[in-house]
Design a protein around this motif. Structure first.
Motif, PDB file in Angstrom:
ATOM      1  N   SER A 276       5.648   9.619  -8.731  1.00 36.19           N
ATOM      2  CA  SER A 276       5.139   9.173  -7.434  1.00 36.19           C
ATOM      3  C   SER A 276       6.144   8.220  -6.798  1.00 36.19           C
ATOM      4  CB  SER A 276       3.799   8.460  -7.607  1.00 36.19           C
ATOM      5  OG  SER A 276       3.426   7.820  -6.392  1.00 36.19           O
ATOM      6  N   ASN A 277       6.451   8.425  -5.529  1.00 39.84           N
ATOM      7  CA  ASN A 277       7.351   7.512  -4.821  1.00 39.84           C
ATOM      8  C   ASN A 277       6.704   6.873  -3.598  1.00 39.84           C
ATOM      9  OD1 ASN A 277       7.308   9.845  -3.255  1.00 39.84           O
ATOM     10  ND2 ASN A 277       9.457   9.677  -2.657  1.00 39.84           N
ATOM     11  N   LEU A 278       5.369   7.063  -3.444  1.00 38.69           N
ATOM     12  CA  LEU A 278       4.643   6.514  -2.296  1.00 38.69           C
ATOM     13  C   LEU A 278       3.234   6.144  -2.735  1.00 38.69           C
ATOM     14  CD1 LEU A 278       4.372   6.020   0.827  1.00 38.69           C
ATOM     15  CD2 LEU A 278       3.592   8.399   0.986  1.00 38.69           C
ATOM     16  N   LYS A 279       2.854   4.897  -2.488  1.00 34.74           N
ATOM     17  CA  LYS A 279       1.504   4.454  -2.846  1.00 34.74           C
ATOM     18  C   LYS A 279       0.468   5.095  -1.919  1.00 34.74           C
ATOM     19  CE  LYS A 279       0.978   0.056  -3.846  1.00 34.74           C
ATOM     20  NZ  LYS A 279       0.685   0.014  -5.296  1.00 34.74           N
ATOM     21  N   ASN A 280      -0.729   5.307  -2.430  1.00 35.21           N
ATOM     22  CA  ASN A 280      -1.790   5.935  -1.628  1.00 35.21           C
ATOM     23  C   ASN A 280      -2.137   5.120  -0.398  1.00 35.21           C
ATOM     24  OD1 ASN A 280      -1.937   8.042  -3.379  1.00 35.21           O
ATOM     25  ND2 ASN A 280      -3.803   7.379  -4.418  1.00 35.21           N
ATOM     26  N   ASN A 281      -1.984   3.797  -0.476  1.00 36.19           N
ATOM     27  CA  ASN A 281      -2.295   2.950   0.674  1.00 36.19           C
ATOM     28  C   ASN A 281      -1.072   2.633   1.530  1.00 36.19           C
ATOM     29  OD1 ASN A 281      -0.929   1.194  -0.972  1.00 36.19           O
ATOM     30  ND2 ASN A 281      -2.614  -0.289  -1.182  1.00 36.19           N
ATOM     31  N   TYR A 282       0.065   3.268   1.216  1.00 39.25           N
ATOM     32  CA  TYR A 282       1.307   3.127   1.966  1.00 39.25           C
ATOM     33  C   TYR A 282       1.852   1.694   1.940  1.00 39.25           C
ATOM     34  CZ  TYR A 282       0.709   7.844   3.819  1.00 39.25           C
ATOM     35  OH  TYR A 282       0.580   9.217   3.932  1.00 39.25           O
TER      36      TYR A 282
END
Length: 400
Positions: A276-282
């Motif tokens: 993963s390189n992007l958190k779900n909450n940005y």
């Protein structure tokens, strides 16, 4: 020109761990070349290292060198001109960072003494200084472009002769001797593509520039290389890769996503590993900071995995955004492992034990032997030292 010395700045060497556990800062690859190789090409000279004592046998100092350059500094023509004009008793700074200096007594090199005893010259141009681990992928596209010009100047590509390969902007694609490209699509409209000596681009591969595939490496069938990516020498990549740097001798040959990631040498990714390189909450990504013993904010929205040398993961491994894995770790099992995996850890989300050095050494010897190299006394000494230095992070070993 006289030989140069590339020094580890103690102010940020720790911020480049786990990669600097096993190498000086200037041995980091960013762009097509290592930082040391860049300086040697720009200055047409040889370079040595001023680094940690346990690394000096493998990365020696050139005794006669008195010109010291910051090992995290990536060269360009402006810097080269400024450094060539540097006189004894002078030092070049960019704000508080020492970039270069003449040193009368190289064995006693000290940044504090240079600040006190030299004429300080402030460099007015822009610089690329690698002093945090994520800078390696953050500046990779720019460094590929610079290295491409440096490497290919006054040289001719062998070209692409496969009738089933499609090339966009072919003048920005350079192919070295012995490379093979079959039924692929290479798009260099957004940046150059460099294919190194004896490298392979297999059938169905899709490659967007800027991209570098170094000597002896391969893009697997159907691989999707999304740009801003470097695959160091003697490595294999497949699946989907974006804005990542693999130093060399490492394999991610199967499907799975890798983005905004830096991988050391002698690493291996099991099939269908995803990062993963992007958190779900940005939100901005935080990663483990060895200098503070906790997590620091990168300020980046995209940041994947930092994996040190000789680390590996099993099939279907899932890594959370901003994960840091040390040297010699082996990660496997269901679920997401913790965001910081210490060096020589063995396990995953269910818990860890220690990858004992004797067993690690046996694995590393076999891995290197497959590439015709030897896990010699020099390598053993460095990694044994790293094992000892990182013991405190393996909290499960602490006795009550």
């Amino acid at each position: 020109m006289e030989p140069i010395t590339l020094f580890d700045d103690p102010a940020f060497r720790g911020s480049l761990l786990p990669f600097t556990f096993t190498r000086p800062v200037a041995d980091i690859r960013v762009g097509i070349l290592k930082i040391k190789e860049k300086w040697e090409k720009y200055l047409q000279t040889s370079a040595g290292f001023f680094t940690q004592d346990y690394l000096k046998d493998k990365f020696p100092l050139i005794e006669e060198s008195k010109l010291f350059i910051n090992g995290g500094l990536c060269p360009d023509h402006g810097l080269v001109t400024a450094i060539k004009n540097l006189k004894k008793g002078q030092a070049i700074f960019k704000d508080q960072y020492l970039l270069a200096a003449y040193v009368d007594q190289p064995d006693d090199f000290s940044i504090d003494e240079i600040k006190e005893q030299t004429e300080q010259i402030q460099y007015e141009g822009e610089i690329t200084l690698i002093h945090r681990s994520w800078h390696i992928f953050q500046h990779n596209a720019l460094e590929i472009r610079k290295d491409f010009v440096l490497i290919t100047a006054n040289r001719k590509s062998i070209g692409i002769h496969d009738k089933h390969t499609i090339v966009y902007n072919p003048e920005m694609v350079f192919v070295e001797e012995g490379a093979e490209i079959r039924a692929a699509v290479l798009n260099a409209e957004n940046g150059p593509i460099y294919i190194g000596k004896n490298a392979q681009v297999q059938e169905g591969a899709l490659i967007r520039g800027p991209f570098a595939l170094c000597e002896g490496s391969a893009v697997s069938m159907g691989g999707k290389m999304r740009g801003d990516t470097t695959v160091g020498p003697f490595s294999k990549v497949g699946g989907e890769v974006s804005n990542s740097v693999i130093f060399g001798y490492s394999n991610k040959g199967h499907d799975g996503f890798m983005g905004n990631t830096v991988v050391g040498e002698w690493c291996n990714f099991g099939a269908d590993t995803n990062i993963s390189n992007l958190k779900n909450n940005y939100a901005p990504v935080k990663i483990w900071d060895y200098t503070k013993g906790g997590f620091s904010n990168t300020g980046l929205q995209f940041c994947g995995l930092m994996m040190g040398d000789h680390s590996k993961c099993g099939i279907n491994t899932m890594f959370n955004t901003g994960t840091v894995i040390g040297v010699g770790a082996n990660v496997f099992g269901d679920g997401f492992p913790r965001n910081f995996v210490p060096s020589f850890a063995w396990g995953g989300a269910a818990g860890f034990s220690t990858f004992q050095f004797r067993k690690f050494e046996d694995t590393a010897s076999k891995v290197m032997e497959r590439r015709g190299l030897t896990f010699d006394q020099q390598e053993e000494s460095i990694l044994q030292r790293v094992f000892e230095m990182t013991q405190a992070y393996r909290i499960w070993d602490k006795k009550v």
